[in-house]
Design an enzyme around this catalytic site. Structure first.
Site, PDB file in Angstrom:
ATOM      1  N   SER A   1       0.861  -1.189   0.000  1.00  0.00           N
ATOM      2  CA  SER A   1       0.000   0.000   0.000  1.00  0.00           C
ATOM      3  C   SER A   1       0.891   1.231   0.000  1.00  0.00           C
ATOM      4  CB  SER A   1      -0.956  -0.010   1.196  1.00  0.00           C
ATOM      5  OG  SER A   1      -0.265  -0.264   2.401  1.00  0.00           O
TER       6      SER A   1
ATOM      7  N   THR B   1      -3.224  11.309   3.788  1.00  0.00           N
ATOM      8  CA  THR B   1      -3.148  11.856   5.148  1.00  0.00           C
ATOM      9  C   THR B   1      -4.170  12.972   5.359  1.00  0.00           C
ATOM     10  OG1 THR B   1      -1.452  13.464   4.591  1.00  0.00           O
ATOM     11  CG2 THR B   1      -0.696  11.307   5.345  1.00  0.00           C
TER      12      THR B   1
ATOM     13  N   ALA C   1      -2.200  16.601   8.569  1.00  0.00           N
ATOM     14  CA  ALA C   1      -0.760  16.708   8.793  1.00  0.00           C
ATOM     15  C   ALA C   1      -0.206  17.856   7.953  1.00  0.00           C
ATOM     16  CB  ALA C   1      -0.079  15.395   8.422  1.00  0.00           C
TER      17      ALA C   1
ATOM     18  N   ARG D   1      -5.730   9.575  16.233  1.00  0.00           N
ATOM     19  CA  ARG D   1      -5.995  10.707  17.114  1.00  0.00           C
ATOM     20  C   ARG D   1      -5.540  11.996  16.444  1.00  0.00           C
ATOM     21  NH1 ARG D   1      -2.284  12.187  22.136  1.00  0.00           N
ATOM     22  NH2 ARG D   1      -1.014  12.754  20.330  1.00  0.00           N
TER      23      ARG D   1
ATOM     24  N   ASP E   1      -2.438  15.070  15.880  1.00  0.00           N
ATOM     25  CA  ASP E   1      -1.695  15.970  16.770  1.00  0.00           C
ATOM     26  C   ASP E   1      -2.215  17.372  16.573  1.00  0.00           C
ATOM     27  OD1 ASP E   1       0.277  14.189  17.904  1.00  0.00           O
ATOM     28  OD2 ASP E   1       1.117  14.074  15.873  1.00  0.00           O
TER      29      ASP E   1
ATOM     30  N   ALA F   1      -7.482   7.637  19.679  1.00  0.00           N
ATOM     31  CA  ALA F   1      -7.879   6.910  18.465  1.00  0.00           C
ATOM     32  C   ALA F   1      -8.861   5.785  18.803  1.00  0.00           C
ATOM     33  CB  ALA F   1      -6.639   6.358  17.761  1.00  0.00           C
TER      34      ALA F   1
ATOM     35  N   TYR G   1       3.114   1.578  17.039  1.00  0.00           N
ATOM     36  CA  TYR G   1       4.425   2.202  17.265  1.00  0.00           C
ATOM     37  C   TYR G   1       5.425   1.187  17.823  1.00  0.00           C
ATOM     38  CZ  TYR G   1       1.606   6.283  16.494  1.00  0.00           C
ATOM     39  OH  TYR G   1       0.757   7.194  15.911  1.00  0.00           O
TER      40      TYR G   1
ATOM     41  N   HIS H   1       5.093   5.246  20.971  1.00  0.00           N
ATOM     42  CA  HIS H   1       4.641   6.601  20.651  1.00  0.00           C
ATOM     43  C   HIS H   1       5.348   7.573  21.606  1.00  0.00           C
ATOM     44  CE1 HIS H   1       1.892  10.100  20.740  1.00  0.00           C
ATOM     45  NE2 HIS H   1       1.784   9.828  19.464  1.00  0.00           N
TER      46      HIS H   1
ATOM     47  N   PHE I   1      11.694  14.506  10.886  1.00  0.00           N
ATOM     48  CA  PHE I   1      10.546  13.608  11.083  1.00  0.00           C
ATOM     49  C   PHE I   1      10.817  12.652  12.257  1.00  0.00           C
ATOM     50  CE2 PHE I   1       8.852  13.359   6.391  1.00  0.00           C
ATOM     51  CZ  PHE I   1       8.372  14.643   6.522  1.00  0.00           C
TER      52      PHE I   1
ATOM     53  N   HIS J   1       3.692  -0.914   3.814  1.00  0.00           N
ATOM     54  CA  HIS J   1       2.986   0.344   3.556  1.00  0.00           C
ATOM     55  C   HIS J   1       4.050   1.425   3.346  1.00  0.00           C
ATOM     56  CE1 HIS J   1      -0.355   3.259   3.973  1.00  0.00           C
ATOM     57  NE2 HIS J   1       0.493   3.996   4.665  1.00  0.00           N
TER      58      HIS J   1
HETATM   59  C1  LIG Z   1       0.312   4.987   9.804  1.00  0.00           C
HETATM   60  C2  LIG Z   1       0.219   6.374  10.391  1.00  0.00           C
HETATM   61  C3  LIG Z   1      -0.505   7.351   9.726  1.00  0.00           C
HETATM   62  C4  LIG Z   1      -0.628   8.652  10.250  1.00  0.00           C
HETATM   63  N1  LIG Z   1      -1.339   9.588   9.568  1.00  0.00           N
HETATM   64  C5  LIG Z   1      -1.527  10.816  10.095  1.00  0.00           C
HETATM   65  C6  LIG Z   1      -2.344  11.795   9.453  1.00  0.00           C
HETATM   66  O1  LIG Z   1      -2.888  11.547   8.373  1.00  0.00           O
HETATM   67  N2  LIG Z   1      -2.513  12.992  10.055  1.00  0.00           N
HETATM   68  C7  LIG Z   1      -1.923  13.284  11.255  1.00  0.00           C
HETATM   69  O2  LIG Z   1      -2.119  14.392  11.757  1.00  0.00           O
HETATM   70  N3  LIG Z   1      -1.129  12.396  11.888  1.00  0.00           N
HETATM   71  C8  LIG Z   1      -0.922  11.169  11.344  1.00  0.00           C
HETATM   72  N4  LIG Z   1      -0.142  10.247  11.999  1.00  0.00           N
HETATM   73  C9  LIG Z   1       0.504  10.621  13.265  1.00  0.00           C
HETATM   74  C10 LIG Z   1      -0.436  10.403  14.475  1.00  0.00           C
HETATM   75  O3  LIG Z   1      -1.578  11.206  14.357  1.00  0.00           O
HETATM   76  C11 LIG Z   1       0.339  10.762  15.735  1.00  0.00           C
HETATM   77  O4  LIG Z   1       1.352   9.805  15.969  1.00  0.00           O
HETATM   78  C12 LIG Z   1      -0.517  10.996  16.986  1.00  0.00           C
HETATM   79  O5  LIG Z   1       0.315  11.586  17.976  1.00  0.00           O
HETATM   80  C13 LIG Z   1      -1.083   9.723  17.589  1.00  0.00           C
HETATM   81  O6  LIG Z   1      -2.116   9.216  16.870  1.00  0.00           O
HETATM   82  P1  LIG Z   1      -2.698   7.745  17.227  1.00  0.00           P
HETATM   83  O7  LIG Z   1      -3.846   7.532  16.355  1.00  0.00           O
HETATM   84  O8  LIG Z   1      -1.622   6.749  17.240  1.00  0.00           O
HETATM   85  O9  LIG Z   1      -3.180   8.031  18.748  1.00  0.00           O
HETATM   86  P2  LIG Z   1      -3.599   7.126  19.964  1.00  0.00           P
HETATM   87  O10 LIG Z   1      -3.665   5.687  19.610  1.00  0.00           O
HETATM   88  O11 LIG Z   1      -4.787   7.749  20.561  1.00  0.00           O
HETATM   89  O12 LIG Z   1      -2.347   7.296  20.957  1.00  0.00           O
HETATM   90  C14 LIG Z   1      -1.815   8.580  21.238  1.00  0.00           C
HETATM   91  C15 LIG Z   1      -1.071   8.551  22.574  1.00  0.00           C
HETATM   92  O13 LIG Z   1      -2.023   8.446  23.633  1.00  0.00           O
HETATM   93  C16 LIG Z   1      -1.767   7.299  24.430  1.00  0.00           C
HETATM   94  N5  LIG Z   1      -3.101   6.762  24.798  1.00  0.00           N
HETATM   95  C17 LIG Z   1      -4.002   6.146  24.004  1.00  0.00           C
HETATM   96  N6  LIG Z   1      -5.105   5.813  24.696  1.00  0.00           N
HETATM   97  C18 LIG Z   1      -4.903   6.243  25.968  1.00  0.00           C
HETATM   98  C19 LIG Z   1      -5.668   6.204  27.170  1.00  0.00           C
HETATM   99  N7  LIG Z   1      -6.899   5.645  27.202  1.00  0.00           N
HETATM  100  N8  LIG Z   1      -5.152   6.761  28.299  1.00  0.00           N
HETATM  101  C20 LIG Z   1      -3.913   7.347  28.282  1.00  0.00           C
HETATM  102  N9  LIG Z   1      -3.132   7.406  27.174  1.00  0.00           N
HETATM  103  C21 LIG Z   1      -3.628   6.874  26.026  1.00  0.00           C
HETATM  104  C22 LIG Z   1      -0.966   6.363  23.537  1.00  0.00           C
HETATM  105  O14 LIG Z   1      -0.163   5.473  24.298  1.00  0.00           O
HETATM  106  C23 LIG Z   1      -0.130   7.356  22.747  1.00  0.00           C
HETATM  107  O15 LIG Z   1       0.975   7.793  23.494  1.00  0.00           O
HETATM  108  C24 LIG Z   1       0.021   8.961  11.491  1.00  0.00           C
HETATM  109  C25 LIG Z   1       0.773   7.978  12.139  1.00  0.00           C
HETATM  110  C26 LIG Z   1       0.880   6.698  11.615  1.00  0.00           C
HETATM  111  C27 LIG Z   1       1.696   5.661  12.331  1.00  0.00           C
END
Ligand SMILES: Cc1cc2nc3c(=O)[nH]c(=O)nc-3n(C[C@H](O)[C@H](O)[C@H](O)COP(=O)(O)OP(=O)(O)OC[C@H]3O[C@@H](n4cnc5c(N)ncnc54)[C@H](O)[C@@H]3O)c2cc1C
Length: 280
Positions: free
Chosen positions: A10, A43, A46, A101, A103, A118, A140, A144, A211, A261
């Site tokens: 992908s 994306t 971002a 989720r 940033d 997320a 991660y 993360h 990055f 990917h």
């Molecule tokens: C494949 C991929 C694609 C991406 N695409 C984009 C994009 O299109 N746009 C963009 O802006 N960013 C993108 N990102 C980056 C991503 O948005 C960031 O890494 C963001 O900081 C975390 O998103 P997440 O979905 O992993 O969050 P989550 O899974 O919610 O985790 C975020 C943090 O919160 C912690 N956490 C989760 N649940 C809990 C809980 N219940 N209590 C306490 N802590 C918790 C986790 O351990 C982690 O440290 C991408 C990353 C990847 C790997």
């Protein structure tokens, strides 16, 4: 055509900022269709891109014949806004999303939105749309950067899977052991979904350093030193990068990963170079 037993490739793109970049994206995407990707993703949010940019790029790639999956992040959004986006994609016939989720842009404190993580977004998508979407989430292998510990991060990953994710894509890494360790630990916790390695081609040292600093991916010392030594010699950086990343992908494939990917950064050369070396 890829069959169901071969690893699924992908490709990830980001929404272009202007017409010239849009033309470059279409050119690169057309070249990369040789790979026969199972799907491509776009994306969201971002680098300051907008919802409209993601929607438009999904449309463009769909028109090229790709199964295009938008990324969707919940940070800063209300349930109503997310519902609206999901309905838009459903009406457009999109069946796959990457749920994140996201940033908050730096300096933007305050409104983090109605869903916190997320896992909340995955649950929301399932509640709103049932099984319509195939949901990908992020993983991660090197943790993360905001997580309290590797175990806490794994707990949160498992929660996303239990909330209804179908597959995961990892943050990029250059150390295959980190990936295999993560997969082993996830599987020991009962995770059975595919965890597909995210692959970052190496084309630009300063961009890659930036990055990696931001996302907590380790750029190994030996790679850093070799890249620094090349200085402005872009051709040598690219050639070295293709070799290093080909070897990483080969190790991953030899050990049975479910797919690869590619974070293409909207450029075809490095990804195609790696793909050709792999002789898939
Ligand atoms: C494949 C991929 C694609 C991406 N695409 C984009 C994009 O299109 N746009 C963009 O802006 N960013 C993108 N990102 C980056 C991503 O948005 C960031 O890494 C963001 O900081 C975390 O998103 P997440 O979905 O992993 O969050 P989550 O899974 O919610 O985790 C975020 C943090 O919160 C912690 N956490 C989760 N649940 C809990 C809980 N219940 N209590 C306490 N802590 C918790 C986790 O351990 C982690 O440290 C991408 C990353 C990847 C790997």
């Amino acid at each position: 055509m890829t069959d169901s037993t071969s690893p699924a490739l992908s490709l990830e793109f980001f929404p272009p900022r202007d017409i010239a970049a849009q033309e470059r994206l279409v050119r690169a995407a057309k070249q990369m269709l040789a790979i026969q990707p199972r799907y491509v993703s776009v994306t969201f949010g971002a680098g300051g891109s907008t919802r409209a940019g993601t929607e438009e790029t999904v449309r463009t790639l769909t028109n090229l014949g790709c199964d295009a999956a938008p990324h969707l992040s919940c940070i800063g959004a209300s349930r109503e806004q997310l519902r609206d986006i999901l309905n838009h994609y459903r009406e457009a016939g999109v069946h796959r999303v990457v749920a994140l989720r996201g940033d908050l842009p730096s300096g933007m404190g305050g409104d983090a939105g109605e869903l916190r993580y997320a896992s909340d977004l995955v649950r929301f998508i399932r509640e709103e749309t049932g099984d319509w979407f195939h949901i990908e989430v992020a993983a991660y292998p090197e943790m993360h950067p905001q997580a309290a510990s590797p175990t806490a991060d794994l707990d949160h990953f498992v929660a996303k899977v239990r909330a209804g994710a179908d597959a995961a894509i990892t943050q990029y890494f250059f150390n295959a052991d980190a990936y295999f360790d993560f997969v082993d630990r996830a599987q020991a916790r009962g995770v059975a979904i595919p965890i597909v390695p995210g692959i970052m081609p190496i084309t630009n040292y300063s961009q890659l350093s930036r990055f990696s600093e931001m996302c907590g991916a380790e750029l190994p010392r030996w790679i850093r030193l070799r890249l620094a030594e090349f200085g402005d010699d872009k051709a040598s950086i690219r050639a070295f990068g293709v070799d290093v990343v080909t070897e990483l992908c080969q190790t991953l494939l030899d050990n049975g990963v479910p797919g690869l990917h590619f974070y293409t950064l909207n450029q075809s050369e490095a990804t195609l170079g790696i793909w050709k070396n792999l002789q898939l």
